[in-house]
Each structure stands twice: as structure tokens, then as C-alpha cells.
Design a protein around this motif. Structure first.
Motif, PDB file in Angstrom:
ATOM      1  N   HIS A  35     -14.712 -11.980  -0.931  1.00 39.49           N
ATOM      2  CA  HIS A  35     -15.251 -10.493  -0.123  1.00 39.49           C
ATOM      3  C   HIS A  35     -14.702 -10.107   0.954  1.00 39.49           C
ATOM      4  O   HIS A  35     -15.097  -9.195   1.539  1.00 39.49           O
ATOM      5  N   SER A  53     -17.017  -2.366   2.710  1.00 43.26           N
ATOM      6  CA  SER A  53     -17.968  -3.143   2.120  1.00 43.26           C
ATOM      7  C   SER A  53     -17.388  -4.575   2.007  1.00 43.26           C
ATOM      8  O   SER A  53     -18.010  -5.530   1.928  1.00 43.26           O
ATOM      9  N   ARG A  54     -16.186  -4.740   2.693  1.00 48.42           N
ATOM     10  CA  ARG A  54     -15.271  -5.937   2.697  1.00 48.42           C
ATOM     11  C   ARG A  54     -15.747  -6.758   4.210  1.00 48.42           C
ATOM     12  O   ARG A  54     -16.061  -5.914   4.963  1.00 48.42           O
ATOM     13  N   SER A 105     -14.915  -8.130   7.166  1.00 50.56           N
ATOM     14  CA  SER A 105     -13.728  -8.381   7.740  1.00 50.56           C
ATOM     15  C   SER A 105     -13.545  -9.454   8.876  1.00 50.56           C
ATOM     16  O   SER A 105     -12.797  -9.855   9.506  1.00 50.56           O
ATOM     17  N   THR A 115       0.962  -1.018  -0.157  1.00 51.72           N
ATOM     18  CA  THR A 115       0.005   0.043  -0.006  1.00 51.72           C
ATOM     19  C   THR A 115       0.920   1.208   0.092  1.00 51.72           C
ATOM     20  O   THR A 115       2.191   1.291   0.242  1.00 51.72           O
ATOM     21  N   GLU A 166      -7.990 -11.522  -6.155  1.00 48.31           N
ATOM     22  CA  GLU A 166      -8.862 -10.209  -6.281  1.00 48.31           C
ATOM     23  C   GLU A 166      -9.166 -10.460  -7.719  1.00 48.31           C
ATOM     24  O   GLU A 166     -10.551 -10.091  -8.217  1.00 48.31           O
ATOM     25  N   SER A 199      -6.074  -0.838   0.283  1.00 50.53           N
ATOM     26  CA  SER A 199      -7.345  -0.300  -0.085  1.00 50.53           C
ATOM     27  C   SER A 199      -8.333  -1.457   0.186  1.00 50.53           C
ATOM     28  O   SER A 199      -9.750  -0.952   0.110  1.00 50.53           O
ATOM     29  N   ILE A 200      -8.066  -2.760   0.530  1.00 48.35           N
ATOM     30  CA  ILE A 200      -9.014  -3.681   0.793  1.00 48.35           C
ATOM     31  C   ILE A 200      -9.419  -3.640   2.444  1.00 48.35           C
ATOM     32  O   ILE A 200     -10.539  -3.538   2.479  1.00 48.35           O
ATOM     33  N   CYS A 201      -8.165  -3.365   3.060  1.00 49.81           N
ATOM     34  CA  CYS A 201      -8.697  -3.258   4.560  1.00 49.81           C
ATOM     35  C   CYS A 201      -9.606  -1.742   5.074  1.00 49.81           C
ATOM     36  O   CYS A 201     -10.367  -1.742   5.762  1.00 49.81           O
ATOM     37  N   GLY A 202      -9.299  -1.075   4.015  1.00 54.04           N
ATOM     38  CA  GLY A 202      -9.771   0.257   3.956  1.00 54.04           C
ATOM     39  C   GLY A 202     -11.337   0.176   3.434  1.00 54.04           C
ATOM     40  O   GLY A 202     -12.317   1.144   3.547  1.00 54.04           O
ATOM     41  N   ASP A 203     -11.918  -0.855   2.801  1.00 55.42           N
ATOM     42  CA  ASP A 203     -13.038  -1.082   2.002  1.00 55.42           C
ATOM     43  C   ASP A 203     -14.175  -1.363   2.943  1.00 55.42           C
ATOM     44  O   ASP A 203     -14.109  -2.486   3.151  1.00 55.42           O
TER      45      ASP A 203
END
Ligand code: ZN
Length: 170
Positions: free
Chosen positions: A101, A76-77, A79, A64, A95, A70-74
Motif C-alpha cells: 500500500h 490513501s497510499r 508515501s 501515466t 499491484e 494514479s498511485i502517486c496521486g492516490d
């Protein structure tokens, strides 16, 4: 014929790259001699800044340029679902497939006694810490199917024993 030292140096640098032999290295160096100066400058800037402007995500150790990837900050994912992989490339491949997801945890290698890589060289302790926080409900071990990958998956399984998390292996 003796080539200018700068060309020799550049060729030597290319030769150190994976999959590049001497002939390819020389071809790349000659190719760059024909490239416009501005493109070379841009290439050089990218090389100079490559390591300065990238870091590891503070949560999953993915690549990053921010504190979090960008995945941890999304938001909609999911966790609660963590997929454990060996490398950045594994994240990219998963990805690209687009079926997952949840979030990731990048180990940065696998346990390999022959190469002196033990569990302490990988991000296994931070995975355990992550799981102990209680948000993660499911861990998917997606290390490679090599001997090292299997040993790593087994080690992680044991390290997570007793924690309230479901573990699966793909
Ligand atoms: Zn991350």
C-alpha cells in the motif's frame, strides 16, 4: 507468389515484436485483413498515439497520461514506503498481488555492464533525491533476483547509506 508491399511491410513490422516469428507475423497480417475497417482504424489510432499520450510519472517514473501516476496521486497510499522495481510490469504484478500500500520507484532497467547499462542510465539519482526530501522512511528493494538485479539492489543500498531510511530487500 509475391504479396502486396503493404502486407510485406506489416509482416516485417510484426516480426520485430518480441516472441513473434515470421509465420506468426504473417498470420497476424492476414488476420487484420479480415478485421472490419473501423476496428483497424481504432487499432491504428492507438498505435499512433501510444507514445504521444503516455509519459513517465514525475515522481516515480511509472507509466501515466498525467503528470503523476494514479498511485502517486492516490492519497490513501503510504508515501513513506517506497518499493523500488525495475519496470512497469513489476508495478503491475505487485499491484495485482494487492499486498503493498506504499508507492513505487521505477528504475527502468538494472545495472548490466555487459549491455553497457550503468547506474547513470537508471533512475537511481532521482530515488536518492526523493529520499533526501525526508518523507520516505522505508525503501523496499524489489529488483529481480538475477545477477543484474542483485547488483542494482547493492548499488542502491550503498547510494542510500547515511540517509535516515530503513532499507530492506525482497
Ligand atoms: Zn508515480
Amino acid at each position: 507468389m509475391k504479396l502486396p508491399k503493404i502486407v510485406e511491410d506489416l509482416t516485417a513490422s510484426f516480426e520485430k515484436l518480441p516472441g513473434i516469428g515470421q509465420r506468426s507475423a504473417q498470420r497476424l497480417a492476414f488476420y487484420l485483413l479480415r478485421v472490419p475497417q473501423r476496428d483497424l482504424d481504432s487499432f491504428a489510432t492507438s498505435l499512433t498515439n501510444l507514445k504521444k499520450q503516455t509519459k513517465l510519472c514525475s515522481i516515480c517514473h511509472n507509466l501515466t497520461d498525467q503528470d503523476q501516476c494514479s498511485i502517486c496521486g492516490d492519497v490513501s497510499r503510504d508515501s513513506s514506503q517506497v518499493c523500488v522495481v525495475e519496470s512497469f510490469q513489476d508495478v503491475l504484478a505487485l499491484e495485482k498481488a494487492g499486498n503493498f500500500h506504499g508507492v513505487y520507484h521505477v528504475l527502468h532497467g538494472s545495472i548490466s555492464p555487459l549491455n553497457n547499462i550503468g547506474p547513470d542510465e537508471l533512475y537511481i539519482d532521482t530515488l536518492v533525491t526523493r529520499i533526501k526530501k525526508g518523507i520516505v522512511k522505508e525503501v523496499i528493494l524489489a529488483t529481480n533476483t538475477s545477477l543484474e538485479g542483485e547488483a542494482t539492489a547493492l548499488y542502491i543500498k550503498q547510494a542510500l547509506t547515511g540517509l535516515p531510511v530503513q532499507i530492506s530487500r525482497i
